[in-house]
Design an enzyme around this catalytic site. Structure first.
Site, PDB file in Angstrom:
ATOM      1  N   ASP A  30       0.844  -1.194   0.000  1.00 37.22           N
ATOM      2  CA  ASP A  30       0.000   0.000   0.000  1.00 37.22           C
ATOM      3  C   ASP A  30       0.884   1.251   0.000  1.00 37.22           C
ATOM      4  OD1 ASP A  30      -3.214   0.531   0.991  1.00 37.22           O
ATOM      5  OD2 ASP A  30      -1.796   2.205   1.118  1.00 37.22           O
ATOM      6  N   ASN A  87     -12.923  -2.913   2.695  1.00 35.24           N
ATOM      7  CA  ASN A  87     -13.796  -1.756   2.841  1.00 35.24           C
ATOM      8  C   ASN A  87     -14.807  -1.770   1.703  1.00 35.24           C
ATOM      9  OD1 ASN A  87     -12.331  -0.780   5.086  1.00 35.24           O
ATOM     10  ND2 ASN A  87     -10.820   0.177   3.732  1.00 35.24           N
ATOM     11  N   GLN A  94     -14.399   3.003   1.474  1.00 29.17           N
ATOM     12  CA  GLN A  94     -13.695   2.472   0.303  1.00 29.17           C
ATOM     13  C   GLN A  94     -13.308   3.634  -0.595  1.00 29.17           C
ATOM     14  OE1 GLN A  94     -15.910  -0.379  -2.041  1.00 29.17           O
ATOM     15  NE2 GLN A  94     -14.170  -0.815  -3.393  1.00 29.17           N
ATOM     16  N   VAL A  96     -10.941   3.210  -3.367  1.00 28.58           N
ATOM     17  CA  VAL A  96     -10.675   2.718  -4.729  1.00 28.58           C
ATOM     18  C   VAL A  96     -11.734   1.672  -5.071  1.00 28.58           C
ATOM     19  CG1 VAL A  96      -9.031   1.555  -6.235  1.00 28.58           C
ATOM     20  CG2 VAL A  96      -8.201   3.159  -4.495  1.00 28.58           C
ATOM     21  N   HIS A 100     -10.451  -5.155  -3.225  1.00 24.23           N
ATOM     22  CA  HIS A 100      -9.117  -5.465  -2.696  1.00 24.23           C
ATOM     23  C   HIS A 100      -9.227  -5.865  -1.239  1.00 24.23           C
ATOM     24  CE1 HIS A 100      -9.867  -1.124  -2.444  1.00 24.23           C
ATOM     25  NE2 HIS A 100      -9.175  -1.120  -1.318  1.00 24.23           N
TER      26      HIS A 100
HETATM   27  P1  DGP Z   1      -9.694   1.519   0.348  1.00 26.37           P
HETATM   28  O1  DGP Z   1      -9.986   2.688   1.250  1.00 26.37           O
HETATM   29  O2  DGP Z   1     -10.062   0.204   1.018  1.00 26.37           O
HETATM   30  O3  DGP Z   1     -10.295   1.690  -1.018  1.00 26.37           O
HETATM   31  O4  DGP Z   1      -8.109   1.481   0.223  1.00 26.37           O
HETATM   32  C1  DGP Z   1      -7.419   1.900  -0.915  1.00 26.37           C
HETATM   33  C2  DGP Z   1      -5.948   1.807  -0.599  1.00 26.37           C
HETATM   34  O5  DGP Z   1      -5.244   1.890  -1.810  1.00 26.37           O
HETATM   35  C3  DGP Z   1      -5.406   2.903   0.304  1.00 26.37           C
HETATM   36  O6  DGP Z   1      -4.901   2.313   1.507  1.00 26.37           O
HETATM   37  C4  DGP Z   1      -4.283   3.547  -0.479  1.00 26.37           C
HETATM   38  C5  DGP Z   1      -4.026   2.555  -1.588  1.00 26.37           C
HETATM   39  N1  DGP Z   1      -3.640   3.138  -2.857  1.00 26.37           N
HETATM   40  C6  DGP Z   1      -4.321   4.079  -3.558  1.00 26.37           C
HETATM   41  N2  DGP Z   1      -3.679   4.372  -4.689  1.00 26.37           N
HETATM   42  C7  DGP Z   1      -2.566   3.601  -4.712  1.00 26.37           C
HETATM   43  C8  DGP Z   1      -1.497   3.457  -5.648  1.00 26.37           C
HETATM   44  O7  DGP Z   1      -1.429   4.090  -6.694  1.00 26.37           O
HETATM   45  N3  DGP Z   1      -0.532   2.564  -5.329  1.00 26.37           N
HETATM   46  C9  DGP Z   1      -0.561   1.813  -4.165  1.00 26.37           C
HETATM   47  N4  DGP Z   1       0.430   0.971  -3.955  1.00 26.37           N
HETATM   48  N5  DGP Z   1      -1.565   1.933  -3.278  1.00 26.37           N
HETATM   49  C10 DGP Z   1      -2.542   2.807  -3.552  1.00 26.37           C
END
Ligand code: DGP
Length: 114
Positions: A30, A87, A94, A96, A100
């Site tokens: 993350d 999430n 959530q 994204v 996941h």
């Molecule tokens: P959620 O809130 O469950 O949708 O978590 C999305 C997660 O994705 C958040 O902890 C940050 C991570 N994230 C968002 N964009 C990127 C990215 O471009 N690269 C990586 N490695 N993580 C990302």
């Protein structure tokens, strides 16, 4: 999905620190870690939310969790324990909209979650 950031990571169009890949899913660290180990397990197939799951997705979702447990072992957090989180939607925070599983470990978690 053209505008989906995780579809772009799956396709290799956006770089990520991958720790696992197989024909069904990838896993990467993350970008905003909330624990010493914070890894996202992401299906290659775009499914926006866990609430869109149907019986046909049962093997996929089971696989994501199995991979998460294997990565927890690889990362050395399995014995002490960890948290797996999905999430969902606005109240689930959530950010994204591509399914996941968060693997969080390496520190004491608290309950209830924020
Ligand atoms: P959620 O809130 O469950 O949708 O978590 C999305 C997660 O994705 C958040 O902890 C940050 C991570 N994230 C968002 N964009 C990127 C990215 O471009 N690269 C990586 N490695 N993580 C990302």
């Amino acid at each position: 999905m053209a505008d989906c950031i995780f579809c772009k990571i799956v396709a290799g169009e956006i770089p990520s620190d991958r720790v696992h890949e197989d024909p069904t899913c990838i896993a990467f660290r993350d970008i905003q870690p909330q624990a010493p180990v914070h890894i996202l397990v992401v299906p290659r197939q775009h499914l926006a939310r866990i609430s869109e799951m149907t019986p046909q997705h049962e093997p996929l979702v089971g696989h994501l969790f199995h991979v998460a447990t294997e990565i927890a072992r690889q990362e050395g957090v399995s014995d002490q324990g960890y948290r797996l989180v999905i999430n969902c939607g606005a109240h689930g925070q959530q950010a994204v909209d591509h399914l996941h599983v968060h693997l969080l470990g390496g520190r004491q978690m608290t309950w209830p979650p924020g």
